[in-house]
Write an enzyme that holds these catalytic residues in place. Structure first.
Site, PDB file in Angstrom:
ATOM      1  N   HIS A  10       0.838  -1.112   0.172  1.00  0.00           N
ATOM      2  CA  HIS A  10       0.215   0.175  -0.100  1.00  0.00           C
ATOM      3  C   HIS A  10       0.890   1.169   0.099  1.00  0.00           C
ATOM      4  CE1 HIS A  10      -3.321  -2.675   1.991  1.00  0.00           C
ATOM      5  NE2 HIS A  10      -3.283  -2.595   0.625  1.00  0.00           N
TER       6      HIS A  10
ATOM      7  N   CYS B 299       0.134   2.233 -25.278  1.00  0.00           N
ATOM      8  CA  CYS B 299      -0.093   3.179 -23.844  1.00  0.00           C
ATOM      9  C   CYS B 299       1.136   1.930 -22.887  1.00  0.00           C
ATOM     10  CB  CYS B 299      -1.453   2.609 -23.202  1.00  0.00           C
ATOM     11  SG  CYS B 299      -1.993   0.920 -23.230  1.00  0.00           S
TER      12      CYS B 299
END
Ligand code: PEP
Ligand code: MG
Length: 753
Positions: free
Chosen positions: A367, A680
């Protein structure tokens, strides 16, 4: 030995506390303690081995072995049963030690009569400081409560050894004796960028002084109160204005849930019942956690254990009456250094002052790494033993682009980095000037310059850099930071806010692309040997259509009658696209049936990442509205080159005849079918590579936010027709890479690469 674990260790700890309360030299006390342990555990032998310099365990005190062996018997880490325990480090209980393959017989100890063996590591501050052993003459099966009791005692012993200076205080001595020498250590790059500053050692929890509790009731009460204070502090953090951004909230919420984990809390309570002080019980749980961490290879579990480590630190500070949220005075250019860092931890700091983060642990999907990337803070992790190598205030450079950390760099190194940082800043200013100018080549070719995004925090950058839209919205990131699949409502809100914040610029949502290196917390992979080529991405969502349906439902709802663009990742054959499209059609039909607004315009495309699909382009192009090349995965499969393997990262160049020819083939088919094709992958973010792509014929590229400026500057300085000529010519060559040739061309023609 009778009784439950708590009663066993309480009794033993009580005796040890009495010994510690009396005056005496540490070695004398150690002798008394090993005698107490032997008596209490009805064992003939109790010995304490202490780690000495050079990774050698030395017999320091014994009851039962020959006294003359003390300070004589030595075992290397890994040698014998004692060395085995230190190497692993975990308890080892054997009813017959002699039959264990690691057993080595040391005649000087006189251990012939002893058969059974129980040994536990003595751990201090995440490092093994020694080994505590009991042996018996009879063959005995040690009960789990005996093992636990000995582990608890070992923890108390660790404090005695440190307090008595019997082991090195690692945190006080220069590691390797070269603390002031400049070092460069490589780690894992988790967030790109360069950070130059001085080390700020992330809150080190002070060492616990009182190991044995006065009474379990008093300690349990102290623990409950501290837990309550920690919960309130986390709640406050959740409510805080400053972290209103949805991903942060999700992360903290997951974290908050974790703090309520019964298993963790119960373990601490059990240690308190066993006679430890509340602080020592928390520390014990932390050491168990660290021991578990050593064996865990699953990245998700490792991250959760890291989070737990952070929580344990917080709890400890609350217990000690220190305030974890108290804003520490950071230097203006701080490089945060820690073993590991929880998301809440990072957000506690004044982020404007944090110029980089260095960790001993960590993985890309943890995280705190996701947050660091969203906040543009360079971060390098898995830097071995870095906490011991950096002193507070040491100059440190974090090179997040290359995964290196420079500790106390020489002046020349510092000056070079400072100059680079300054140059980058200056350059950013020049890009700001280009903000409102079109991405158009000198010969008038307009390029659609789009941005990649994956967090809500990325969206404001869209306007900052003025990209034409979002060419790739990676929907998996919000899935990765939660502890369970976000439901339709949560997803709808999220996608709606992405579309709202994009303010009319197009957004291309890619459906869930998990698996490979992007594991979800709640779907454990079955230990695949080759996850990049395994059950991932569209393969997962086609096998679990409910997930795909929910996601598409949320996207249709979020669009709420506005245009919607969706693409499917990792399509390997037309049949896969058809299957995905059928699911989309089901959801459109459902929305229509319910009378929900349908997207005003719907663009459906897919990514070209698996080479096989290129051999079905004519059929595919009849079905899609656009294609987008995922060069990261496409190169991985075309060159058979694992994209996560640093060793071969540089082996093949994307600016090479095979790769560019393959792209050429894709573009040709798209042009013939009149369907737009973008690229991309990371490739487009490098100005030189982007120049080659435009030369090849691409008129749509999608790059990360910080790359929009440099790529636009390049586009505005290039001539598409000239570039096409050189690219076409070079395509026919047989060289390994076209990079040098193309860079030379760019320099000759004033292209800003
Ligand atoms: C790619 O593979 O190039 C791509 C854009 O997808 P991701 O990097 O998310 O796999
Ligand atoms: Mg990909």
């Amino acid at each position: 030995m009778p009784g439950d674990a708590a009663a066993v260790s309480r009794r033993l700890l009580g005796r040890i506390r009495d010994v510690m309360a009396k005056p005496g030299m540490p070695e004398e006390r150690l002798n008394v303690i090993v005698r107490c342990i032997a008596e209490d555990m009805c064992a003939a032998v109790c010995s304490c081995y202490v780690m000495r310099a050079g990774e050698v365990l030395e017999l320091f005190a014994t009851e039962g072995l020959r006294a003359s062996a003390v300070h004589q018997t030595r075992l290397r880490v890994g040698e014998g049963l004692v060395g085995f325990i230190a190497a692993h480090p975990r308890a080892l209980a054997l009813s017959d030690a002699w039959s264990h393959p690691n057993f080595v017989y040391r005649p000087e100890t006189g251990e012939e009569p002893y058969r059974s063996f129980l040994g536990v590591p003595i751990v201090r501050g995440a490092r093994v400081a020694g080994v505590l052993v009991v042996q018996t003459t009879e063959t005995r099966e040690f009960a789990p409560e005996e093992i636990e009791a000995l582990e608890t005692v070992a923890m108390v012993l660790a404090e005695l050894l440190t307090a008595g200076n019997l082991i090195d205080r690692r945190e006080q001595i220069p590691v390797d004796g070269n603390a002031l020498v400049p070092l460069r250590i490589n780690g894992l790059k988790l967030s790109e960028g360069l950070g130059v500053g001085v080390a700020y050692l992330h809150r080190k929890v002070p060492f616990v002084k009182q190991m044995v509790g006065e009474s379990p009731e008093v300690e349990a009460k102290r623990f409950d109160e501290a837990l309550e204070r920690m919960h309130s502090a986390l709640d406050e953090m959740l409510a805080a204005e400053a972290i209103g951004k949805s991903e942060y909230r999700d992360i903290l919420e997951a974290y908050r849930m974790f703090a309520a984990d019964r298993g963790w809390i119960e373990r601490i309570r059990a240690h308190i019942q066993g006679g430890l002080s509340a602080e020592a019980a928390v520390q014990r749980a932390q050491e168990e956690n660290r021991a578990r961490m050593q064996d865990v290879t699953d990245p998700y579990l490792r991250e959760r254990l890291c989070d737990l480590e952070d929580l344990t630190d917080r709890l400890m500070l609350h217990l000690m009456g220190l305030d974890p949220a108290e804003r520490r005075t950071l230097p203006a250019h701080a490089i945060l250094v820690a073993r590991t860092l929880g998301p809440a931890d990072l957000l506690d700091y004044d982020l404007a002052k944090i110029h980089g983060v260095v960790l001993e642990e960590g993985s890309p999907s943890m995280h705190v790494a996701i947050i660091a990337r969203a906040l543009n803070i360079p971060m390098v992790a898995r830097v071995p033993e870095v906490v011991g190598k950096i002193g507070a205030g040491d100059p440190v450079i974090v090179d997040g682009d290359n995964g290196s950390v420079f500790i106390r760099p020489g002046e020349d190194v510092s000056a070079a980095f400072v100059a680079t940082v300054r140059m980058r800043r200056e350059k950013q200013k020049t890009y700001a000037v280009l903000r409102d100018l079109p991405a158009q080549t000198r010969d008038g070719e307009r390029v659609s310059l789009l941005m990649n995004a994956g967090l809500l925090a990325d969206i404001p950058i869209l306007d900052e850099v003025n990209a034409d839209g979002i060419g790739l919205y990676r929907t998996e990131l919000p899935f990765m930071v939660r502890s369970q699949t976000p439901d339709v409502e949560v997803q709808t809100q999220l996608y709606r806010s992405v579309i709202d914040q994009a303010g009319g610029r197009p957004v291309c949502f890619r459906t869930l692309d998990v698996g490979g290196d992007k594991m979800l917390p709640y779907w454990q992979n079955a230990g695949e040997e080759n996850p990049a080529m395994g059950w991932r991405s569209i393969r997962i969502t086609l096998d679990h259509p409910a997930i795909m349906r929910q996601q598409l439902r949320a996207l249709i709802r979020a669009a709420d009658g506005r245009p919607l663009s969706v693409m499917f990742p990792m399509i390997a054959e037309v049949a896969e696209f058809d299957a995905a499209r059928r699911i989309l059609d089901l959801e459109l039909a459902r929305a229509q049936h319910r009378g929900d607004p349908l997207p005003r315009e719907l663009a459906v495309g897919c990514m070209v990442e698996v080479p096989s699909i290129v051999f079905q382009l004519p059929q595919l192009l009849q079905r899609v509205d656009f294609l987008s090349v995922g060069s990261n995965d496409l190169a991985q499969f075309l060159f058979a080159r694992d994209r996560g393997n640093q060793r071969i990262a540089e082996r093949y160049d994307l600016l090479s005849p095979p790769f560019l020819s393959f792209l050429d083939r894709i573009l040709d088919a798209c042009n013939a079918a009149g369907k737009p094709c973008s690229l991309c992958g990371e490739m487009a973010a490098s100005p030189l590579d982007a120049m080659a792509l435009i030369g090849l014929g691409f008129r749509r590229v999608s790059v990360n936010g910080p790359a929009v400026g440099p790529v636009k500057a390049m586009i505005r300085s290039m001539n598409a027709a000239d570039t096409e000529r050189i690219v076409r010519k070079l395509l026919r060559s047989s060289v390994h890479s076209l990079r040098t040739n193309l860079a030379g061309f760019a320099l000759d023609h004033g292209v800003q690469i």
